[in-house]
Design an enzyme around this catalytic site. Structure first.
Site, short mmCIF file in Angstrom:
data_model
loop_
_atom_site.label_atom_id
_atom_site.label_comp_id
_atom_site.label_asym_id
_atom_site.label_seq_id
_atom_site.Cartn_x
_atom_site.Cartn_y
_atom_site.Cartn_z
N SER A 139 -43.36 -4.62 45.27
CA SER A 139 -43.33 -5.26 46.57
C SER A 139 -42.64 -6.61 46.40
CB SER A 139 -44.77 -5.45 47.08
OG SER A 139 -44.76 -6.18 48.28
N LYS A 165 -40.34 -2.11 47.99
CA LYS A 165 -40.85 -2.48 49.32
C LYS A 165 -40.47 -3.93 49.55
CE LYS A 165 -45.53 -3.67 50.70
NZ LYS A 165 -46.90 -3.16 50.82
N LYS A 167 -40.94 -7.27 52.13
CA LYS A 167 -41.62 -7.90 53.26
C LYS A 167 -40.56 -8.31 54.28
CE LYS A 167 -45.86 -8.02 51.48
NZ LYS A 167 -47.05 -7.45 52.12
N ASP A 192 -42.42 -3.77 54.78
CA ASP A 192 -43.77 -4.13 55.24
C ASP A 192 -43.66 -5.32 56.18
OD1 ASP A 192 -46.44 -4.54 55.64
OD2 ASP A 192 -46.93 -5.00 53.55
N GLU A 216 -44.20 -0.42 57.35
CA GLU A 216 -45.64 -0.62 57.29
C GLU A 216 -46.07 -1.65 58.33
OE1 GLU A 216 -46.57 -1.47 53.19
OE2 GLU A 216 -48.63 -1.92 53.74
N ASP A 241 -51.60 0.03 57.60
CA ASP A 241 -52.30 -0.66 56.52
C ASP A 241 -53.50 -1.37 57.16
OD1 ASP A 241 -53.15 -2.62 54.70
OD2 ASP A 241 -51.18 -3.34 54.18
N LYS A 265 -56.19 0.64 50.76
CA LYS A 265 -56.64 -0.37 49.80
C LYS A 265 -58.16 -0.28 49.77
CE LYS A 265 -52.77 -3.35 50.96
NZ LYS A 265 -52.33 -4.57 51.68
N GLY A 293 -51.77 -2.86 47.32
CA GLY A 293 -52.28 -3.85 46.38
C GLY A 293 -52.58 -5.16 47.09
MG MG Z 1 -49.10 -4.09 53.98
#
Ligand code: MG
Length: 372
Positions: A139, A165, A167, A192, A216, A241, A265, A293
């Site tokens: 990520s 991934k 952000k 994400d 996400e 999520d 998670k 995570g």
């Molecule tokens: Mg997320």
């Protein structure tokens, strides 16, 4: 098995590389480690993943500490935990305590960990796991320097990571994603949004051209319905999520077509028992599933890896080696790839056996022991 004693430790560890998300910068890992000791002297540990600020969910280190100290830990007085079924449904006893999933997970997972130690059964087997190797993705935080972002992504792939991934937020989405796509045309890529598109979902239309595995949580952290309307318009699969707190939420989301993938998670859903239920529901409904995570220490990492041994986790996890975030971890040896991009599910009879207690002492800033 009975819990005789529970110790909470607030731990602060510097992160190697501050992480920028749409919530802000994170430079320090600030977290509670829960340690339980059974009447027979077995020790279990777990990480309560609530963060310093209530920016991912409502919980914080301080609220979780309060709920654990005043409600959850005292509720375990004179409770017998004798079999796997009792363990799996243990958190149902906390049903009258609303929410506070991360606090509940911290204690519940420490009890599973102690149960594995006391019965000498590998934790992944107790959880029902069968898979012995877990693919890992990375990520990456937002970075407006696209050359640096491409270089970081290339380095991640060279290190073996199986997907990237990124952000994203409005104004920092298609361009950086396309930069990664140009640098690495074949890498599985996802984004994400951490709810950054609430009220401006139309800005997501451009993402369909990037060829993402999924996006996400684009909309509100507690929403399912608006995500269903968005999924109807978007070719890119939506992954939920923050919105998913239970197996019932998975069922509700699937019922209205709010997502095609679930990021699980264990801290967000209340622990291992609820995670197994979420896993089973996602498999039943044909949804993609992977384990996210929370920048965990090695304790949380090893627990995530054990959970990923369940067969429904078909997509790479966000959990990676310890050195992604920490110079020195509180487990010895630290979490590493056993071959590039893959984490071994080790037959650990509880993660407590891997804790470096001296290093844990060094990072502890507050401690509270409750004897039952
Ligand atoms: Mg997320």
């Amino acid at each position: 098995m009975r819990v005789r004693k529970c110790t909470l430790r607030r731990v602060q560890m510097p992160l190697r590389e501050p992480v920028k998300t749409s919530y802000g910068m994170h430079a320090m890992k600030d977290v509670t480690i829960v340690i339980v000791e059974t009447e027979k002297g077995a020790v279990g540990v777990a990480e309560c993943v609530a963060m310093r600020e209530p920016t991912y969910t409502e919980e914080t280190v301080s609220t979780a500490w309060h709920v654990l100290t005043d409600f959850l830990v005292p509720s375990m007085r004179d409770v017998d935990i004798n079999e796997t079924r009792g363990l799996r449904y243990m958190s149902e006893r906390w049903g009258r305590i609303r929410g506070n999933w991360m606090a509940k997970a911290g204690l519940e997972m420490a009890i599973w960990d102690a149960y594995a130690a006391e019965t000498k059964v590998p934790l992944y087997q107790l959880l029902g796991g069968t898979v012995r190797e877990v693919p890992a993705g990375i990520s990456l935080g937002m970075n407006s320097d696209l050359d640096a972002l491409q270089e970081r992504a290339r380095r991640a792939v060279a290190d073996g990571f199986q997907r990237i991934k990124l952000k994203i937020a409005p104004g920092a989405d298609v361009e950086p994603l396309m930069a990664i796509r140009r640098a690495l045309p074949d890498i599985p890529l996802m984004a994400d949004a951490n709810s950054a598109y609430e009220g401006c979902a139309q800005l997501l239309a451009g993402l369909d051209g990037v060829g993402l595995m999924m996006i996400e949580q684009p909309l509100a952290y507690d929403d399912i319905v608006d995500h269903a309307a968005l999924q109807d318009k978007l070719r890119t699969p939506i992954c939920l999520d923050e919105s998913i707190r239970s197996a019932n939420d998975v069922r509700r989301a699937a019922m209205i077509g709010a997502c095609k993938v679930i990021n699980l998670k264990p801290g967000r859903v209340g622990g291992f028992g609820s995670s197994i239920a979420v896993h089973d529901e996602a498999v039943r409904l044909g949804l993609g599933l992977w384990c996210g995570g929370m920048y965990e220490t090695g304790i949380g990492r090893l627990h995530n890896i054990a959970l990923c041994s369940l067969p429904g986790f078909g997509l790479p996890t966000d959990t990676g080696p310890s050195d992604r975030y920490f110079e020195s971890d509180i487990v010895d040896p630290p979490v590493t790839f056993h071959r590039p991009g893959f984490l071994a599910v080790e037959p650990l009879c509880g993660v407590a056996s891997r804790v470096n207690w001296k290093r844990l002492d060094d990072f502890t800033v507050q401690s509270n022991t409750i004897v039952l």
